[in-house]
Design an enzyme around this catalytic site. Sequence first.
Site, PDB file in Angstrom:
ATOM      1  N   LYS A 172      -1.344 -14.162  -9.676  1.00 37.06           N
ATOM      2  CA  LYS A 172      -0.535 -12.957  -9.455  1.00 37.06           C
ATOM      3  C   LYS A 172      -0.779 -12.505  -8.015  1.00 37.06           C
ATOM      4  CE  LYS A 172       0.469  -8.469 -11.499  1.00 37.06           C
ATOM      5  NZ  LYS A 172       0.450  -7.756 -10.228  1.00 37.06           N
ATOM      6  N   CYS A 192     -24.746  24.308  10.821  1.00 40.57           N
ATOM      7  CA  CYS A 192     -25.042  25.653  11.305  1.00 40.57           C
ATOM      8  C   CYS A 192     -26.234  26.292  10.598  1.00 40.57           C
ATOM      9  CB  CYS A 192     -23.819  26.560  11.148  1.00 40.57           C
ATOM     10  SG  CYS A 192     -23.466  26.949   9.423  1.00 40.57           S
ATOM     11  N   CYS A 225     -19.320  28.410  11.824  1.00 40.95           N
ATOM     12  CA  CYS A 225     -19.955  27.084  11.695  1.00 40.95           C
ATOM     13  C   CYS A 225     -19.296  26.083  12.654  1.00 40.95           C
ATOM     14  CB  CYS A 225     -19.823  26.598  10.257  1.00 40.95           C
ATOM     15  SG  CYS A 225     -20.326  24.887  10.015  1.00 40.95           S
ATOM     16  N   GLU A 279       7.241 -13.637  -3.655  1.00 41.85           N
ATOM     17  CA  GLU A 279       6.307 -12.598  -3.248  1.00 41.85           C
ATOM     18  C   GLU A 279       5.961 -12.803  -1.776  1.00 41.85           C
ATOM     19  OE1 GLU A 279       5.603 -10.697  -5.817  1.00 41.85           O
ATOM     20  OE2 GLU A 279       3.810  -9.517  -5.329  1.00 41.85           O
ATOM     21  N   ASP A 300      -2.353   2.804 -13.386  1.00 47.41           N
ATOM     22  CA  ASP A 300      -1.937   2.193 -14.648  1.00 47.41           C
ATOM     23  C   ASP A 300      -2.437   2.992 -15.838  1.00 47.41           C
ATOM     24  OD1 ASP A 300      -0.445   0.132 -13.688  1.00 47.41           O
ATOM     25  OD2 ASP A 300      -2.123  -1.253 -13.541  1.00 47.41           O
ATOM     26  N   CYS A 352     -26.290  24.412   5.537  1.00 42.57           N
ATOM     27  CA  CYS A 352     -25.278  23.585   6.194  1.00 42.57           C
ATOM     28  C   CYS A 352     -25.927  22.744   7.289  1.00 42.57           C
ATOM     29  CB  CYS A 352     -24.205  24.499   6.781  1.00 42.57           C
ATOM     30  SG  CYS A 352     -23.046  23.650   7.862  1.00 42.57           S
ATOM     31  N   SER A 377       9.731  -5.405 -14.293  1.00 40.47           N
ATOM     32  CA  SER A 377       8.306  -5.424 -13.999  1.00 40.47           C
ATOM     33  C   SER A 377       7.604  -5.979 -15.224  1.00 40.47           C
ATOM     34  CB  SER A 377       7.814  -4.026 -13.696  1.00 40.47           C
ATOM     35  OG  SER A 377       8.075  -3.194 -14.795  1.00 40.47           O
ATOM     36  N   GLU A 386      -0.031 -18.565 -13.902  1.00 43.80           N
ATOM     37  CA  GLU A 386       0.052 -18.609 -12.437  1.00 43.80           C
ATOM     38  C   GLU A 386      -0.778 -17.498 -11.815  1.00 43.80           C
ATOM     39  OE1 GLU A 386       4.294 -17.987 -12.228  1.00 43.80           O
ATOM     40  OE2 GLU A 386       4.682 -20.117 -11.992  1.00 43.80           O
TER      41      GLU A 386
HETATM   42 ZN    ZN Z   1     -21.894  25.456   8.522  1.00 43.31          ZN
END
Ligand code: ZN
Length: 670
Positions: free
Chosen positions: A116, A413, A433, A176, A38, A410, A83, A114
């Site tokens: 929604k 690895c 890796c 709906e 939106d 990492c 809409s 009401e």
């Molecule tokens: Zn790695």
Amino acid sequence: MQKENIEKEIEALRQKIRENDDLYYVLNKPAISDQEYDRLYRKLKEFEDAHPELITPDSPTQRVGESPAEGFAVVKHIVPMMSMENTYSAEELKEFDERVRKNLKKEEYEYVVELKFDGVSISLLYEKGRWVRGATRGDGAEGDDVSNNLKTIRSIPLKFNENVKKVPSRVELRGEVYMTKDVFESINCEKEKAGEEPFANPRNAAAGSLKLLDPRIVAKRRLNIFIWGLGYCEGIDFGRHTDLLEYLKEAGFRVNPHFKLCKEIKDVIDFCNSWKTKREKLDFEIDGMVVKVNDLGQRERLGSTSKSPRWAIAYKFPAQKALTEVKDIIVQVGRTGTITPVAILKPVHLSGSTVSRATLHNFDEIERLDVRIGDKVYVEKSGEIIPKVLSVAKDKRTGKEKSFPLPKVCPACASRLHSAPDEVALRCENAGCPAQIKEKILHFASRDAMDIEGMGIAITDQLVDRGLIKDYADIYYLKMGDIERLDRYAEKSAANLLNAIEKSKSSDLNRLIYALGIRHVGEHSAWVIAEHFGSISKLSGAGIDELTRIREIGPVMAESINNFFSNKENLNILRRLSETNIKMSRSGIGAKKGGVLEGKTVVVTGTLKNYSRSRAEELVRSLGGNPSSSVSKNTYFVLAGEEPGSKIDKAKALGVKIIDEEEFKKIIKL
Ligand SMILES: [Zn+2]
């Protein structure tokens, strides 16, 4: 802002909205929250309001919604389904009230407020009190005829109750369709057991169910409906909206009882606010409230803009939040080495599901939020997207929280992590890796790539951990003995896997290109590249210039492709792939030139038993044909599966040949 910059900004917003429309409406897989959507939409609207000369007919603001899905007949609503404008604050509700008061001059008026419903809008047509058909909203003007699916919803009467005094000769009702929270959970539970992807939320589940071609399955989805309005009516004049609701109830329709009449906007605001928390007790989901002028005569005087009525407005609730604890923070390694931090949470109930992890996006985000292990945090789940950590409840800190240091290596690895100057993400650049290897292999073997059945997470983990495969070329060098030795693998399943691997060798070139996992090269680009070059060897020899000359390849993708084929290790993997006799060009079996369908246009429609639609289209292409989505007099034939929809009528009208799957099989074997 400069004019050309505004133009650029507008186009970028449109593109983003279109992409998300596609994900949301066509694929039912939204990538951003409704609020973010939106926001994009409103930003675009603001720009266009300020520069009306830049509005184009194809702007997302110039149409109302989705385009009809394939497989159902298209019907025109008698009155277009508009809409509603969305608001998010009491201020905006007051502004709405100001506008109504001004436009109604000094008349008295009242609102009906009401719930929604967060479901799928539909339109039902009755003539002389009898059901005629039901359709989805579609683009507002036309929708899909989903009568057979709607008829599985027992709360939709097929005729009006006999004790109503008068029946409209022709009426289009609005309602709906939704799925209750309980049904949603149980269906997702079944889906997970069956190894299928669960629905993101009850709304998507309802929308997905309505689009199924088999009403028997729809019936099992236990959908329900609330009727909330009128599109068109002949034969009865209703003075007020509340009279209509009363009448509908008597006539046998399901009307939600939680509505309120308010004379003052402050009562409207109070009522809206009261439902922010009360909604959790409902057995279905609502995402806000709808405020309507009650008097139908006044509605007519107020009229509407091209997009939405001036007599109604939607008030949307903020996304749901919950407070929980961060038990741990872990990092995940993606296929291309991107490192993503993830918060492991104490499980908490949120928006109809249990949340136990939330993304932290990147390490800048951890720093910005100052999230620590042990922190109490607010998590947000706006319906469908992956939950995210919103903020830290710092007042709840005990001093025992531990901050999460920026990882230097990492987790898989232990090689040093790097960050590119133009990117926030950290990445592991070690080609060996194991975490990346696993992700790459899973991608290579996935359904849309080489489609190696049985090559799932469990077996990939074992194969990589035991050093049996180091890259995807190794898959083709696996022996019976290697697989048999794995946990839970017997002779039979090992043979099945080897068969699936062997079968994948003849996959089409575009699948192989996609499977290679070149950064930025998706399924569609892979197809374009395969069409242009026709073989891996030609592609690998192409320079950046040649690549960027292809209309659909931008400089970033061109550079990425070039890098991939400049890398020695990749070339080594490709050489080993080619030595296994894997298909690396379009020539050979299923060559495009000289195929039995060369130059012919073919339309595939309906549900096929043995192929997905995209697979059937791929077969058509492999035989030289051009798959198309619309029937014309130039169509060679229409391949029709079950419930083919309106394309068949068109084919019949034009005298185009229609064949079934059996005939198609004969053709592709030729
Ligand atoms: Zn790695």
